[in-house]
Design a protein around this motif. Sequence first.
Motif, mmCIF file in Angstrom:
data_model
loop_
_atom_site.group_PDB
_atom_site.id
_atom_site.type_symbol
_atom_site.label_atom_id
_atom_site.label_comp_id
_atom_site.label_asym_id
_atom_site.label_seq_id
_atom_site.Cartn_x
_atom_site.Cartn_y
_atom_site.Cartn_z
ATOM 1 N N UNK A 109 0.835 -1.200 0.000
ATOM 2 C CA UNK A 109 0.000 0.000 0.000
ATOM 3 C C UNK A 109 0.871 1.251 0.000
ATOM 4 N N UNK A 110 1.916 1.265 0.833
ATOM 5 C CA UNK A 110 2.817 2.415 0.876
ATOM 6 C C UNK A 110 3.487 2.609 -0.478
ATOM 7 N N UNK A 111 3.894 1.513 -1.114
ATOM 8 C CA UNK A 111 4.517 1.610 -2.428
ATOM 9 C C UNK A 111 3.583 2.197 -3.474
ATOM 10 N N UNK A 112 2.344 1.722 -3.487
ATOM 11 C CA UNK A 112 1.357 2.224 -4.460
ATOM 12 C C UNK A 112 1.058 3.697 -4.231
ATOM 13 N N UNK A 113 0.865 4.084 -2.974
ATOM 14 C CA UNK A 113 0.589 5.488 -2.667
ATOM 15 C C UNK A 113 1.781 6.374 -3.009
ATOM 16 N N UNK A 114 2.982 5.849 -2.809
ATOM 17 C CA UNK A 114 4.184 6.626 -3.133
ATOM 18 C C UNK A 114 4.284 6.886 -4.632
ATOM 19 N N UNK A 115 3.950 5.876 -5.429
ATOM 20 C CA UNK A 115 3.978 6.048 -6.889
ATOM 21 C C UNK A 115 2.978 7.116 -7.314
ATOM 22 N N UNK A 116 1.761 7.060 -6.767
ATOM 23 C CA UNK A 116 0.745 8.060 -7.102
ATOM 24 C C UNK A 116 1.189 9.458 -6.669
ATOM 25 N N UNK A 117 1.805 9.556 -5.495
ATOM 26 C CA UNK A 117 2.269 10.852 -5.011
ATOM 27 C C UNK A 117 3.346 11.426 -5.919
ATOM 28 N N UNK A 118 4.288 10.581 -6.342
ATOM 29 C CA UNK A 118 5.351 11.046 -7.225
ATOM 30 C C UNK A 118 4.810 11.446 -8.597
ATOM 31 N N UNK A 119 3.816 10.706 -9.087
ATOM 32 C CA UNK A 119 3.185 11.078 -10.353
ATOM 33 C C UNK A 119 2.515 12.443 -10.234
ATOM 34 N N UNK A 120 1.840 12.657 -9.121
ATOM 35 C CA UNK A 120 1.198 13.949 -8.899
ATOM 36 C C UNK A 120 2.235 15.068 -8.852
ATOM 37 N N UNK A 121 3.327 14.835 -8.157
ATOM 38 C CA UNK A 121 4.378 15.855 -8.046
ATOM 39 C C UNK A 121 4.988 16.187 -9.404
ATOM 40 N N UNK A 122 4.999 15.217 -10.322
ATOM 41 C CA UNK A 122 5.531 15.486 -11.660
ATOM 42 C C UNK A 122 4.684 16.513 -12.405
ATOM 43 N N UNK A 123 3.414 16.658 -12.001
ATOM 44 C CA UNK A 123 2.534 17.629 -12.630
ATOM 45 C C UNK A 123 2.883 19.066 -12.326
ATOM 46 N N UNK A 124 3.812 19.291 -11.392
ATOM 47 C CA UNK A 124 4.236 20.650 -11.059
ATOM 48 C C UNK A 124 5.164 21.242 -12.118
ATOM 49 N N UNK A 125 5.638 20.401 -13.031
ATOM 50 C CA UNK A 125 6.576 20.866 -14.039
ATOM 51 C C UNK A 125 5.882 20.929 -15.398
ATOM 52 N N UNK A 126 6.011 22.046 -16.113
ATOM 53 C CA UNK A 126 5.342 22.174 -17.415
ATOM 54 C C UNK A 126 5.917 21.206 -18.429
ATOM 55 N N UNK A 127 5.144 20.875 -19.457
ATOM 56 C CA UNK A 127 5.642 19.987 -20.512
ATOM 57 C C UNK A 127 6.777 20.659 -21.282
ATOM 58 N N UNK A 128 7.544 19.842 -21.967
ATOM 59 C CA UNK A 128 8.708 20.343 -22.713
ATOM 60 C C UNK A 128 8.262 20.962 -24.037
ATOM 61 N N UNK A 129 7.426 21.978 -23.904
ATOM 62 C CA UNK A 129 6.904 22.714 -25.062
ATOM 63 C C UNK A 129 7.109 24.198 -24.764
ATOM 64 N N UNK A 130 7.472 24.968 -25.778
ATOM 65 C CA UNK A 130 7.682 26.395 -25.566
ATOM 66 C C UNK A 130 6.409 27.043 -25.020
#
Length: 327
Positions: A101-122
């Motif tokens: 459960x901790x592993x699954x929640x950690x993956x979801x949390x890290x995926x969410x945190x990746x949303x803080x960075x804009x896509x590699x588009x101008x």
Amino acid sequence: MYTLILITQGFVPIGLLLWQGLAHSKSRLGWLLKTSLIAIYLVGIALAGLWSIFFPWWTPYLYGVAWSLLTLITCWQCRKQPLWPKRNALSLLKVMVFGIVIGCLSVLMLQTMSGYFPPAIEPVSLAFPLEGSNYFVLNGGNHSLMSSHMKTLDEKFRNYRGQSYGVNIVKLSQFGTRSAGLLPKDIEQYEIYGAPVYAPCPGSVVDSEKHLPDMVPPQPDRKHLLGNFVLLRCDSADILLAHFRQDGVAVAVNDLVMTGQYLGDVGNSGNTNEPHLHIHAQSPGSEATPIDGDPLPMLFGDRYLVRNLRIEETSTFVNQRSVGNVL
């Protein structure tokens, strides 16, 4: 949706905190696993949760303080417990379940945190389209866990693809919620309703609508998804601002506008559950489906707006008021 918010952001975290404080761990490893699981869940909902709807924007911080105090208390209480639980099949199974459960929640949390960075588009550099203070981002970011707009990257939503990196903005009350009451039917009870909207860039109006009625929350207008809107062409990008109030658009097709020019007032028309301002940038779309262009990320000043970002004072974006150009 609202039931899910109540459960995941209210009942579950309160239940977990009660579990943290009242259920005594029989080993220090058990305490560590339980404490880690609760922490990861609280961080996850702080990042991905829709705050300011039922719960004030500051609720995750309250949960964090409660978790910290309970962690200190329970850590002291279990200091004399053995390091490992009893070595039997049930204890081993519990450790494995906690780990999964901790592993699954950690993956979801890290995926969410990746949303803080804009896509590699101008990106497109814009002025913030509202004035004043205490605004809040409900949808925004580069992951579907942070923005429902991201689902339009799927090819089956090609006609609406332009909004994929869009942002939904509300205004907060002094108590940290976006309206007076939980789900008021009166649209004037929402803090952002009627707020003036200003052009985020210099350009021309290529399309607009202003006569559609405001909807009664939470009923959306599925037939007219954009509601009353203004579509601006600023250099090589189209900028859509949507969900204006009925007869609340002050510009017309072919009008030339300057950055900071008044466009109209926030309303609740179109495919929206409550009053908010939608804004997105895209490459020019087709005449038949004007928001089917390729989506473009937006910067306001130097900020990429993501879910649960609180904008305390829009004067922080004032340096972009006279720019509004495509980078």
